[in-house]
Motif scaffolding. Structure first.
Motif, PDB file in Angstrom:
ATOM      1  N   MET A 152       0.842  -1.160   0.000  1.00  0.00           N
ATOM      2  CA  MET A 152       0.000   0.000   0.000  1.00  0.00           C
ATOM      3  C   MET A 152       0.891   1.228   0.000  1.00  0.00           C
ATOM      4  SD  MET A 152      -2.864  -1.114   2.853  1.00  0.00           S
ATOM      5  CE  MET A 152      -1.680  -0.930   4.157  1.00  0.00           C
ATOM      6  N   LYS A 153       0.478   2.235  -0.727  1.00  0.00           N
ATOM      7  CA  LYS A 153       1.178   3.511  -0.713  1.00  0.00           C
ATOM      8  C   LYS A 153       0.392   4.439   0.206  1.00  0.00           C
ATOM      9  CE  LYS A 153       3.463   6.692  -3.837  1.00  0.00           C
ATOM     10  NZ  LYS A 153       3.688   7.002  -5.257  1.00  0.00           N
ATOM     11  N   MET A 183       1.356   7.083   9.300  1.00  0.00           N
ATOM     12  CA  MET A 183       2.293   6.002   9.668  1.00  0.00           C
ATOM     13  C   MET A 183       1.875   5.340  10.982  1.00  0.00           C
ATOM     14  SD  MET A 183       4.993   4.117   9.150  1.00  0.00           S
ATOM     15  CE  MET A 183       6.306   4.780   8.156  1.00  0.00           C
ATOM     16  N   LYS A 184       1.467   6.127  11.969  1.00  0.00           N
ATOM     17  CA  LYS A 184       1.066   5.564  13.269  1.00  0.00           C
ATOM     18  C   LYS A 184      -0.127   4.621  13.108  1.00  0.00           C
ATOM     19  CE  LYS A 184      -0.203   6.897  18.003  1.00  0.00           C
ATOM     20  NZ  LYS A 184      -0.578   5.573  18.307  1.00  0.00           N
ATOM     21  N   VAL A 185      -1.062   4.971  12.256  1.00  0.00           N
ATOM     22  CA  VAL A 185      -2.234   4.121  12.007  1.00  0.00           C
ATOM     23  C   VAL A 185      -1.791   2.785  11.411  1.00  0.00           C
ATOM     24  CG1 VAL A 185      -4.350   3.883  10.650  1.00  0.00           C
ATOM     25  CG2 VAL A 185      -3.786   6.075  11.706  1.00  0.00           C
ATOM     26  N   ILE A 186      -0.891   2.849  10.443  1.00  0.00           N
ATOM     27  CA  ILE A 186      -0.410   1.620   9.804  1.00  0.00           C
ATOM     28  C   ILE A 186       0.315   0.736  10.813  1.00  0.00           C
ATOM     29  CG2 ILE A 186       1.091   0.699   7.992  1.00  0.00           C
ATOM     30  CD1 ILE A 186      -1.484   2.085   6.975  1.00  0.00           C
ATOM     31  N   ILE A 187       1.142   1.333  11.655  1.00  0.00           N
ATOM     32  CA  ILE A 187       1.850   0.559  12.687  1.00  0.00           C
ATOM     33  C   ILE A 187       0.858  -0.021  13.692  1.00  0.00           C
ATOM     34  CG2 ILE A 187       3.437   0.749  14.652  1.00  0.00           C
ATOM     35  CD1 ILE A 187       5.073   2.714  12.907  1.00  0.00           C
ATOM     36  N   ASP A 188      -0.126   0.764  14.093  1.00  0.00           N
ATOM     37  CA  ASP A 188      -1.145   0.261  15.030  1.00  0.00           C
ATOM     38  C   ASP A 188      -1.905  -0.917  14.429  1.00  0.00           C
ATOM     39  OD1 ASP A 188      -0.464   2.166  16.899  1.00  0.00           O
ATOM     40  OD2 ASP A 188      -2.200   3.453  16.514  1.00  0.00           O
ATOM     41  N   TRP A 189      -2.181  -0.860  13.136  1.00  0.00           N
ATOM     42  CA  TRP A 189      -2.992  -1.887  12.474  1.00  0.00           C
ATOM     43  C   TRP A 189      -2.183  -3.146  12.159  1.00  0.00           C
ATOM     44  CZ3 TRP A 189      -8.164  -1.671  11.887  1.00  0.00           C
ATOM     45  CH2 TRP A 189      -8.770  -2.590  11.038  1.00  0.00           C
ATOM     46  N   GLY A 244       1.372  -3.629  13.043  1.00  0.00           N
ATOM     47  CA  GLY A 244       2.500  -3.910  13.928  1.00  0.00           C
ATOM     48  C   GLY A 244       3.769  -3.195  13.489  1.00  0.00           C
ATOM     49  N   GLN A 245       4.748  -3.197  14.363  1.00  0.00           N
ATOM     50  CA  GLN A 245       5.992  -2.460  14.121  1.00  0.00           C
ATOM     51  C   GLN A 245       6.955  -3.192  13.199  1.00  0.00           C
ATOM     52  OE1 GLN A 245       7.835  -1.235  17.754  1.00  0.00           O
ATOM     53  NE2 GLN A 245       6.065  -0.042  18.418  1.00  0.00           N
ATOM     54  N   ASP A 246       6.720  -4.455  12.939  1.00  0.00           N
ATOM     55  CA  ASP A 246       7.651  -5.247  12.137  1.00  0.00           C
ATOM     56  C   ASP A 246       7.345  -5.230  10.641  1.00  0.00           C
ATOM     57  OD1 ASP A 246       9.029  -5.937  14.432  1.00  0.00           O
ATOM     58  OD2 ASP A 246       7.866  -7.754  14.746  1.00  0.00           O
ATOM     59  N   ILE A 247       6.524  -4.297  10.195  1.00  0.00           N
ATOM     60  CA  ILE A 247       6.206  -4.240   8.769  1.00  0.00           C
ATOM     61  C   ILE A 247       7.366  -3.622   7.994  1.00  0.00           C
ATOM     62  CG2 ILE A 247       3.716  -4.144   9.063  1.00  0.00           C
ATOM     63  CD1 ILE A 247       3.912  -1.117   8.516  1.00  0.00           C
ATOM     64  N   HIS A 248       7.487  -4.009   6.747  1.00  0.00           N
ATOM     65  CA  HIS A 248       8.526  -3.470   5.875  1.00  0.00           C
ATOM     66  C   HIS A 248       7.973  -2.235   5.177  1.00  0.00           C
ATOM     67  CE1 HIS A 248      10.843  -3.315   2.048  1.00  0.00           C
ATOM     68  NE2 HIS A 248      11.823  -3.391   2.928  1.00  0.00           N
ATOM     69  N   THR A 249       8.670  -1.094   5.306  1.00  0.00           N
ATOM     70  CA  THR A 249       8.254   0.126   4.629  1.00  0.00           C
ATOM     71  C   THR A 249       9.421   0.699   3.840  1.00  0.00           C
ATOM     72  OG1 THR A 249       8.816   1.559   6.505  1.00  0.00           O
ATOM     73  CG2 THR A 249       6.554   0.719   6.412  1.00  0.00           C
ATOM     74  N   PHE A 303       4.975   6.752   1.844  1.00  0.00           N
ATOM     75  CA  PHE A 303       5.773   5.542   1.996  1.00  0.00           C
ATOM     76  C   PHE A 303       4.978   4.372   1.457  1.00  0.00           C
ATOM     77  CE2 PHE A 303       3.236   5.880   5.806  1.00  0.00           C
ATOM     78  CZ  PHE A 303       2.858   4.571   6.096  1.00  0.00           C
ATOM     79  N   VAL A 304       5.685   3.309   1.141  1.00  0.00           N
ATOM     80  CA  VAL A 304       5.042   2.066   0.715  1.00  0.00           C
ATOM     81  C   VAL A 304       5.190   1.075   1.856  1.00  0.00           C
ATOM     82  CG1 VAL A 304       5.125   0.141  -0.906  1.00  0.00           C
ATOM     83  CG2 VAL A 304       5.468   2.479  -1.730  1.00  0.00           C
ATOM     84  N   ALA A 305       4.079   0.469   2.252  1.00  0.00           N
ATOM     85  CA  ALA A 305       4.066  -0.554   3.299  1.00  0.00           C
ATOM     86  C   ALA A 305       3.753  -1.893   2.646  1.00  0.00           C
ATOM     87  CB  ALA A 305       3.018  -0.227   4.353  1.00  0.00           C
ATOM     88  N   ASP A 306       4.633  -2.847   2.864  1.00  0.00           N
ATOM     89  CA  ASP A 306       4.454  -4.197   2.327  1.00  0.00           C
ATOM     90  C   ASP A 306       3.824  -5.037   3.435  1.00  0.00           C
ATOM     91  OD1 ASP A 306       4.595  -6.466   0.805  1.00  0.00           O
ATOM     92  OD2 ASP A 306       6.756  -6.721   1.013  1.00  0.00           O
ATOM     93  N   VAL A 307       2.529  -5.300   3.303  1.00  0.00           N
ATOM     94  CA  VAL A 307       1.786  -5.991   4.363  1.00  0.00           C
ATOM     95  C   VAL A 307       0.967  -7.132   3.767  1.00  0.00           C
ATOM     96  CG1 VAL A 307       1.641  -3.944   5.837  1.00  0.00           C
ATOM     97  CG2 VAL A 307      -0.169  -4.389   4.195  1.00  0.00           C
ATOM     98  N   PHE A 308       0.632  -8.080   4.613  1.00  0.00           N
ATOM     99  CA  PHE A 308      -0.280  -9.156   4.246  1.00  0.00           C
ATOM    100  C   PHE A 308      -1.637  -8.825   4.832  1.00  0.00           C
ATOM    101  CE2 PHE A 308       3.871 -11.176   4.094  1.00  0.00           C
ATOM    102  CZ  PHE A 308       3.813 -11.818   2.870  1.00  0.00           C
TER     103      PHE A 308
END
Length: 77
Positions: A1-2, A8-14, A16-21, A29-34
């Protein structure tokens, strides 16, 4: 997701902190999430008013676009 950097805080809350960005230009930023693809997920993305955009995989981008088009269709046809 772009995503816009201001969520960013919302993405981390949803997710977790171990996501690749990857930081991009223009305050995003681009977040690579499942994710579990569902109408609920699409609604969550939509609720950010364009601050989150699904950019990969192409099949998911297409599915999201189809869901958005379906929501706009007139049921009185």
């Amino acid at each position: 997701m772009k995503c816009n950097t201001d969520i960013m805080k919302v993405i981390i809350d949803w997710f977790g902190q171990d996501i690749h960005t990857i930081q991009c230009k223009n305050c995003c930023f681009v977040a690579d999430v499942f994710v579990s693809v569902s109408p609920t997920f699409f609604g969550w993305v939509f609720s950010f008013g364009g601050k989150i955009r699904i950019v990969y995989p192409d099949s998911l981008v297409k599915e999201y676009r189809q869901a958005l088009h379906s929501a706009l269709e007139d049921d009185d046809k």
